[in-house]
Design an enzyme around this catalytic site. Sequence first.
Site, short mmCIF file in Angstrom:
data_model
loop_
_atom_site.label_atom_id
_atom_site.label_comp_id
_atom_site.label_asym_id
_atom_site.label_seq_id
_atom_site.Cartn_x
_atom_site.Cartn_y
_atom_site.Cartn_z
N ASN A 1 0.60 -1.07 0.19
CA ASN A 1 0.79 0.18 0.13
C ASN A 1 1.24 1.48 -0.21
OD1 ASN A 1 -2.26 -1.71 0.05
ND2 ASN A 1 -2.47 -1.09 2.68
N HIS B 1 5.76 -0.32 -2.90
CA HIS B 1 5.29 0.66 -3.59
C HIS B 1 5.86 1.71 -3.59
CE1 HIS B 1 2.77 -3.37 -4.88
NE2 HIS B 1 3.84 -3.66 -5.79
N CYS C 1 10.89 14.71 -7.42
CA CYS C 1 11.51 15.57 -8.96
C CYS C 1 12.02 14.83 -9.75
CB CYS C 1 11.79 17.00 -8.75
SG CYS C 1 12.61 17.56 -9.97
N CYS D 1 16.01 16.72 -10.08
CA CYS D 1 17.27 16.79 -9.13
C CYS D 1 16.96 15.44 -8.50
CB CYS D 1 17.27 18.72 -9.25
SG CYS D 1 16.02 18.82 -7.56
N ASN E 1 -7.38 -13.22 5.67
CA ASN E 1 -8.42 -12.64 4.18
C ASN E 1 -10.05 -12.81 4.04
OD1 ASN E 1 -6.30 -10.61 2.47
ND2 ASN E 1 -5.49 -12.44 2.11
N ALA F 1 -10.08 -7.87 7.64
CA ALA F 1 -8.38 -7.34 8.76
C ALA F 1 -8.72 -7.06 9.77
CB ALA F 1 -7.58 -6.20 8.03
#
Length: 245
Positions: free
Chosen positions: A102, A119, A127, A130, A214, A233
């Site tokens: 997540n 991720h 940026c 730079c 799950n 959960a």
Amino acid sequence: MNLLIKESAEIIKESKFTIAFTGAGISVESGVPPFRGEHGLWNKYNPEVLDLGYYLNNEEECWIHIREIFYDFFAYAKPNKAHEVLARMELEGLLNSVITQNIDNLHFDAGNKTVHEFHGNSKKLKCLKCAKIYDASEYDLKNIPPRCKSDNQILKPDFIFFGEGIPHDAYSNSFADAEKADVCIIIGSTGEVVPASYVPRTAKQNGATIIEINPEESLFTEQVTDIHLQGKAGEILALLEKELF
């Protein structure tokens, strides 16, 4: 179910190194919509807005959808009970790290300290010229696209787009923890996204007990899961918390 909860709690208590592997399912209860499935965001938006090649040629257009998806939907999300229990587990020494697919920052918001964001994180902007990183809160995203304060380049959200590699540190730390884990707790992940889904499989290959939380069976269930705690959960982790503390 009560017996499985008790068994899982005992396994966690006896573990010397426990990791949690989390996916979209843990954040759905915080109001963050999943990307896939019947009510997933990709049924409403074209995934190409997060394709790096397309984005680089259409930054301003993509930012219109990026703002809607990630900064309108995610902006008011707060940690739920599941996040809170994981934070308490780390605080009490029962959890060594969270490896998450997540990008919503909710594990950090809940209080976890060791989080490998496989991720990336939507709360950061980068940026590409730079490499400077900004906190998204520094910008009023009603006015898009946000630009780098150093070179005026359009900033990109610091999470993984299609066509990008996994951040090196997150990747290496995740698999290093998986290799030494005694227990891996899968929460809210279907196992469809690679290479992230290799993390629990790596833990299993190295002898870890796999506890899956799950509501439905996933790709993990028959392949690697030892104990499937079937339910939402927040509800399952609340029951687990009572047995752990």
